[in-house]
Design an enzyme around this catalytic site. Structure first.
Site, PDB file in Angstrom:
ATOM      1  N   GLU A   1       0.807  -1.223   0.000  1.00  0.00           N
ATOM      2  CA  GLU A   1       0.000   0.000   0.000  1.00  0.00           C
ATOM      3  C   GLU A   1       0.838   1.269   0.000  1.00  0.00           C
ATOM      4  O   GLU A   1       0.383   2.321  -0.448  1.00  0.00           O
ATOM      5  CB  GLU A   1      -0.986   0.002   1.179  1.00  0.00           C
ATOM      6  CG  GLU A   1      -0.388  -0.258   2.555  1.00  0.00           C
ATOM      7  CD  GLU A   1      -0.330  -1.752   2.885  1.00  0.00           C
ATOM      8  OE1 GLU A   1      -0.012  -2.550   1.981  1.00  0.00           O
ATOM      9  OE2 GLU A   1      -0.565  -2.106   4.052  1.00  0.00           O
TER      10      GLU A   1
ATOM     11  N   GLY B   1       6.895 -11.186   0.985  1.00  0.00           N
ATOM     12  CA  GLY B   1       6.762 -10.273   2.125  1.00  0.00           C
ATOM     13  C   GLY B   1       7.287 -10.922   3.380  1.00  0.00           C
ATOM     14  O   GLY B   1       8.132 -11.822   3.324  1.00  0.00           O
ATOM     15  N   GLY B   2       6.786 -10.486   4.516  1.00  0.00           N
ATOM     16  CA  GLY B   2       7.312 -10.936   5.803  1.00  0.00           C
ATOM     17  C   GLY B   2       6.768 -12.308   6.207  1.00  0.00           C
ATOM     18  O   GLY B   2       5.724 -12.766   5.727  1.00  0.00           O
TER      19      GLY B   2
ATOM     20  N   THR C   1       3.120 -12.407   7.821  1.00  0.00           N
ATOM     21  CA  THR C   1       2.056 -12.315   6.809  1.00  0.00           C
ATOM     22  C   THR C   1       2.030 -13.587   5.966  1.00  0.00           C
ATOM     23  O   THR C   1       0.961 -14.085   5.613  1.00  0.00           O
ATOM     24  CB  THR C   1       2.280 -11.098   5.884  1.00  0.00           C
ATOM     25  OG1 THR C   1       2.695  -9.993   6.665  1.00  0.00           O
ATOM     26  CG2 THR C   1       1.021 -10.735   5.132  1.00  0.00           C
ATOM     27  N   GLY C   2       3.200 -14.103   5.655  1.00  0.00           N
ATOM     28  CA  GLY C   2       3.282 -15.319   4.841  1.00  0.00           C
ATOM     29  C   GLY C   2       2.526 -16.476   5.490  1.00  0.00           C
ATOM     30  O   GLY C   2       1.831 -17.241   4.818  1.00  0.00           O
TER      31      GLY C   2
ATOM     32  N   GLU D   1       7.697 -16.093  -0.856  1.00  0.00           N
ATOM     33  CA  GLU D   1       9.078 -15.559  -0.817  1.00  0.00           C
ATOM     34  C   GLU D   1       9.152 -14.694   0.417  1.00  0.00           C
ATOM     35  O   GLU D   1       8.643 -13.570   0.428  1.00  0.00           O
ATOM     36  CB  GLU D   1       9.356 -14.706  -2.063  1.00  0.00           C
ATOM     37  CG  GLU D   1       9.467 -15.478  -3.352  1.00  0.00           C
ATOM     38  CD  GLU D   1      10.734 -16.311  -3.438  1.00  0.00           C
ATOM     39  OE1 GLU D   1      11.682 -16.079  -2.660  1.00  0.00           O
ATOM     40  OE2 GLU D   1      10.761 -17.226  -4.276  1.00  0.00           O
TER      41      GLU D   1
ATOM     42  N   CYS E   1      15.785  -8.550   1.337  1.00  0.00           N
ATOM     43  CA  CYS E   1      15.464  -9.813   2.006  1.00  0.00           C
ATOM     44  C   CYS E   1      16.717 -10.639   2.263  1.00  0.00           C
ATOM     45  O   CYS E   1      16.815 -11.351   3.249  1.00  0.00           O
ATOM     46  CB  CYS E   1      14.480 -10.603   1.153  1.00  0.00           C
ATOM     47  SG  CYS E   1      15.025 -10.802  -0.555  1.00  0.00           S
TER      48      CYS E   1
ATOM     49  N   GLU F   1      14.348 -11.025  11.777  1.00  0.00           N
ATOM     50  CA  GLU F   1      14.723 -10.099  10.709  1.00  0.00           C
ATOM     51  C   GLU F   1      14.390  -8.668  11.164  1.00  0.00           C
ATOM     52  O   GLU F   1      13.214  -8.296  11.217  1.00  0.00           O
ATOM     53  CB  GLU F   1      13.926 -10.467   9.455  1.00  0.00           C
ATOM     54  CG  GLU F   1      14.391  -9.758   8.207  1.00  0.00           C
ATOM     55  CD  GLU F   1      13.449 -10.007   7.028  1.00  0.00           C
ATOM     56  OE1 GLU F   1      12.218 -10.044   7.229  1.00  0.00           O
ATOM     57  OE2 GLU F   1      13.962 -10.147   5.908  1.00  0.00           O
TER      58      GLU F   1
HETATM   59  N1  LIG Z   1      12.274 -13.622  -0.368  1.00  0.00           N
HETATM   60  C1  LIG Z   1      12.224 -12.572  -1.162  1.00  0.00           C
HETATM   61  O1  LIG Z   1      12.554 -12.652  -2.329  1.00  0.00           O
HETATM   62  C2  LIG Z   1      11.777 -11.240  -0.629  1.00  0.00           C
HETATM   63  C3  LIG Z   1      11.860 -10.120  -1.455  1.00  0.00           C
HETATM   64  C4  LIG Z   1      11.471  -8.877  -0.957  1.00  0.00           C
HETATM   65  C5  LIG Z   1      11.006  -8.767   0.348  1.00  0.00           C
HETATM   66  N2  LIG Z   1      10.932  -9.858   1.131  1.00  0.00           N
HETATM   67  C6  LIG Z   1      10.478  -9.730   2.524  1.00  0.00           C
HETATM   68  O2  LIG Z   1       9.396  -8.815   2.618  1.00  0.00           O
HETATM   69  C7  LIG Z   1       9.366  -8.228   3.918  1.00  0.00           C
HETATM   70  C8  LIG Z   1       9.198  -6.736   3.822  1.00  0.00           C
HETATM   71  O3  LIG Z   1       8.055  -6.414   3.129  1.00  0.00           O
HETATM   72  P1  LIG Z   1       6.710  -5.907   3.811  1.00  0.00           P
HETATM   73  O4  LIG Z   1       6.996  -5.224   5.096  1.00  0.00           O
HETATM   74  O5  LIG Z   1       5.940  -5.188   2.761  1.00  0.00           O
HETATM   75  O6  LIG Z   1       5.984  -7.279   4.144  1.00  0.00           O
HETATM   76  P2  LIG Z   1       4.499  -7.509   4.655  1.00  0.00           P
HETATM   77  O7  LIG Z   1       4.387  -8.953   4.900  1.00  0.00           O
HETATM   78  O8  LIG Z   1       4.139  -6.574   5.741  1.00  0.00           O
HETATM   79  O9  LIG Z   1       3.602  -7.073   3.405  1.00  0.00           O
HETATM   80  C9  LIG Z   1       3.761  -7.663   2.147  1.00  0.00           C
HETATM   81  C10 LIG Z   1       2.467  -7.526   1.371  1.00  0.00           C
HETATM   82  O10 LIG Z   1       1.459  -8.276   2.030  1.00  0.00           O
HETATM   83  C11 LIG Z   1       0.294  -7.485   2.173  1.00  0.00           C
HETATM   84  N3  LIG Z   1      -0.466  -7.990   3.316  1.00  0.00           N
HETATM   85  C12 LIG Z   1      -0.317  -7.679   4.622  1.00  0.00           C
HETATM   86  N4  LIG Z   1      -1.225  -8.368   5.365  1.00  0.00           N
HETATM   87  C13 LIG Z   1      -1.946  -9.134   4.504  1.00  0.00           C
HETATM   88  C14 LIG Z   1      -3.008 -10.060   4.656  1.00  0.00           C
HETATM   89  N5  LIG Z   1      -3.518 -10.353   5.845  1.00  0.00           N
HETATM   90  N6  LIG Z   1      -3.505 -10.664   3.548  1.00  0.00           N
HETATM   91  C15 LIG Z   1      -2.992 -10.394   2.327  1.00  0.00           C
HETATM   92  N7  LIG Z   1      -1.994  -9.512   2.128  1.00  0.00           N
HETATM   93  C16 LIG Z   1      -1.461  -8.891   3.201  1.00  0.00           C
HETATM   94  C17 LIG Z   1       0.839  -6.083   2.309  1.00  0.00           C
HETATM   95  O11 LIG Z   1      -0.175  -5.139   2.065  1.00  0.00           O
HETATM   96  C18 LIG Z   1       1.933  -6.104   1.269  1.00  0.00           C
HETATM   97  O12 LIG Z   1       1.382  -5.920  -0.004  1.00  0.00           O
HETATM   98  C19 LIG Z   1      10.673  -8.616   4.557  1.00  0.00           C
HETATM   99  O13 LIG Z   1      10.438  -9.666   5.453  1.00  0.00           O
HETATM  100  C20 LIG Z   1      11.528  -9.082   3.378  1.00  0.00           C
HETATM  101  O14 LIG Z   1      12.537  -9.980   3.739  1.00  0.00           O
HETATM  102  C21 LIG Z   1      11.287 -11.100   0.679  1.00  0.00           C
HETATM  103  C1  LIG Z   2      15.013 -10.530  -4.088  1.00  0.00           C
HETATM  104  N1  LIG Z   2      15.773  -9.266  -3.990  1.00  0.00           N
HETATM  105  C2  LIG Z   2      17.133  -9.557  -3.581  1.00  0.00           C
HETATM  106  C3  LIG Z   2      15.785  -8.614  -5.288  1.00  0.00           C
HETATM  107  C4  LIG Z   2      15.116  -8.338  -3.108  1.00  0.00           C
HETATM  108  C5  LIG Z   2      14.887  -8.767  -1.753  1.00  0.00           C
HETATM  109  O1  LIG Z   2      14.424  -7.982  -0.928  1.00  0.00           O
END
Ligand SMILES: NC(=O)c1ccc[n+]([C@@H]2O[C@H](COP(=O)([O-])OP(=O)(O)OC[C@H]3O[C@@H](n4cnc5c(N)ncnc54)[C@H](O)[C@@H]3O)[C@@H](O)[C@H]2O)c1
Ligand SMILES: C[N+](C)(C)CC=O
Length: 493
Positions: free
Chosen positions: A178, A228-229, A232-233, A250, A284, A384
């Site tokens: 968002e 994402g985190g 949430t995952g 991811e 990440c 993290e």
């Molecule tokens: N493994 C990878 O390739 C990779 C890449 C980039 C980021 N990340 C991870 O992402 C995290 C940071 O991102 P963030 O803070 O935006 O993560 P987040 O989990 O807070 O949010 C990610 C997404 O999920 C949505 N979301 C939140 N609650 C939800 C729900 N209940 N149902 C459906 N969607 C929901 C958010 O609006 C956002 O679009 C870190 O943990 C980072 O390591 C991982």
């Molecule tokens: C997957 N990468 C490394 C591009 C972004 C991670 O946050």
């Protein structure tokens, strides 16, 4: 930017509720855009549009080579509009323009990669061991894909999903973070202008709990791909289990950067900075756990701290800046708490541990931070923090280095620094992480799979597997000489 930023069934529409959200640049608080704030009703409309589009088969039945051509045209269009996209990304995230430009190059590379792969693997004949049988495995699109993405690499993470989903013939609904919706809106404009059939690509901009949750739970969504985190995952996976949809996750990492005493010292220090502080550690795969051989630890940390103190924070268009802000005040508070708790638990704060100074008071800056004297089990070592925070652990034997590096519930990425090729091989093969760098940190390639072991995720993006996530394998077995099987006895008529 107007406030009709939802793209549903080939049309730009406002949120059904009429609600909007103002986006601010986290580097200086300037207003960047006002976008539509989608809710559940909008997500449901987008899912319905994606379902209709998929069931019409227009895109799914488009020859795979033509789908690949469209991806090449997306790459061309992104190349032409690179400045516009990079600027939008830099304003939403606060990251330096140069980093947003590098992201754009990677995004363009991703579309080309999946453009090439689109028609590369149509399926195969299987030897059934019977000349009267034709047996083949074909690959079909999964169907409707829900895609939920984070704020740190907004378009890059979306591209890793959009490109393979389209290559495979799926329809999708994208829900970007968002706080950073700008480039998701722009890429829908690209797809629209290139003539993608209505309903194949849909976008809802809004909060996760409202606009995102239906993508994980709705029965008409066949696959949910989430980046994402961890917390949430877990929610996404739980919601998806109700309808047993395919799930790709991811998630985060607590990534070890292991330095042996025989490594090139200057290169290892320099890359330890990159590993932990590039993009303020908002990666990440950031090397947030430095694990260094005891015999060089003191000299190594001294130099790391000296270099960290020289890092210049600044906004996206500050050409002197070397790193940017965190995404929000809330996020900065979270990082602040991790460091505070670490110190309370006995860690030594060698540098950082504070917000940006007076010149950065309108942004969410946090100084590059190094913590020593940490113990395994401390929250800052286990969880993290997702900020510019490096913790330092030491080891005396190769076995101890491996054990320490694997001592995490995550398993996304890690690095080994050594001049001993045998050791590099031994250690990299024992590390339980999805990507291992030897004498480097951070590079990733569209041709190579990306993803996590353990709680860093499920499935892979990029590479060949990144396309397979978006396809279903189907076995078609044809008996060319049908006959009575004789299995059950035949009663007299
Ligand atoms: N493994 C990878 O390739 C990779 C890449 C980039 C980021 N990340 C991870 O992402 C995290 C940071 O991102 P963030 O803070 O935006 O993560 P987040 O989990 O807070 O949010 C990610 C997404 O999920 C949505 N979301 C939140 N609650 C939800 C729900 N209940 N149902 C459906 N969607 C929901 C958010 O609006 C956002 O679009 C870190 O943990 C980072 O390591 C991982
Ligand atoms: C997957 N990468 C490394 C591009 C972004 C991670 O946050």
């Amino acid at each position: 930017m107007t406030t009709a930023t939802l793209f549903i069934d080939g049309a730009w529409v406002p949120a059904a509720s009429g609600e909007t959200r103002t986006i601010h640049c986290p580097a200086d608080g300037r207003e960047v855009a006002v976008v539509s704030e989608a809710g559940e009703a909008d997500a449901l409309a987008a899912i319905a549009a994606a379902r209709r589009a998929f069931d019409s088969r227009t895109w799914a039945d488009t020859p795979a080579a033509q789908r690949g051509e469209l991806l090449f045209k997306v790459a061309e269009s992104l190349t032409e509009r690179k400045d516009e996209f990079a600027r939008a990304e830099a304003l939403d995230t606060g990251k330096r323009l140069v980093e947003a430009e590098i992201d754009m190059d990677d995004i363009i590379g991703c579309f080309k990669h999946f453009g090439k792969l689109a028609d590369s693997n149509p399926g195969r004949l299987v030897d059934a061991g019977d000349p009267t049988v034709v047996s083949k495995v074909v690959y079909e699109p999964v169907g409707v894909c829900g895609m939920i993405t984070p704020w740190n690499f907004p378009l890059l993470q979306a591209a890793w999903k959009i490109a393979p989903a389209l290559a495979a013939g799926n329809s999708f609904v994208l829900k970007p973070a968002e706080l950073t919706p700008h480039t998701a809106i722009l890429i829908m404009d690209v797809l629209d202008k290139l003539g993608l059939p209505a309903g194949v690509a849909n976008l809802v901009t809004g909060a996760g709990a409202n606009a995102g949750a239906p993508l994980a739970s709705h029965p008409d969504v066949d696959l949910v791909s989430f980046t994402g985190g961890l917390v949430t995952g877990r929610k996404i996976a739980a919601a998806a289990s109700e309808t047993v949809k395919k799930v790709a996750l991811e998630l985060g990492g607590k990534n070890p950067n292991v330095v042996f005493a025989d490594a090139d010292f200057d290169a290892a220090v320099d890359n330890a900075l990159n590993a932990g502080f590039l993009d303020s550690g908002l990666v990440c795969s950031a090397g947030s756990r430095l694990i260094v051989e005891e015999s060089i630890a003191e000299r190594f940390v001294d130099e790391l701290v000296r270099r960290a103190e020289n890092i210049r924070m600044g906004g996206p268009f500050d050409e002197q800046a070397e790193t940017g802000p965190l995404i929000s005040a809330e996020h900065r508070d979270k990082v602040t708490d991790y460091v505070k708790r670490g110190v309370e638990e006995g860690a030594t704060l060698r540098t950082g541990g504070h917000w940006g100074g007076e010149e950065h008071k309108d942004g969410y800056f946090y100084a590059p931070t190094v913590l020593t004297d940490v113990r395994r089990g401390m929250s800052v070592v286990v969880e993290e923090a997702f900020g510019p925070v490096i913790t330092v652990e030491t080891f005396t034997t190769e076995e101890e280095a491996i054990t320490t590096a694997n001592d995490t519930n995550y398993g996304l990425a890690g690095a080994v620094w050594t001049s001993d090729a045998g050791r590099a091989h031994r250690v990299s093969s024992r590390l339980r992480h999805g990507t291992i760098w030897i004498n480097d940190y951070h590079p990733y390639l569209p041709q190579a799979e990306w993803g996590g072991f353990k709680q860093s995720g499920v499935g892979r993006e990029l590479g060949h597997a990144g396309l397979e996530e978006y396809r279903e394998a189907k076995h078609i077995y044809q008996n060319t000489e049908p006959a009575v099987s004789g299995w059950f006895s035949m009663p007299a008529k």
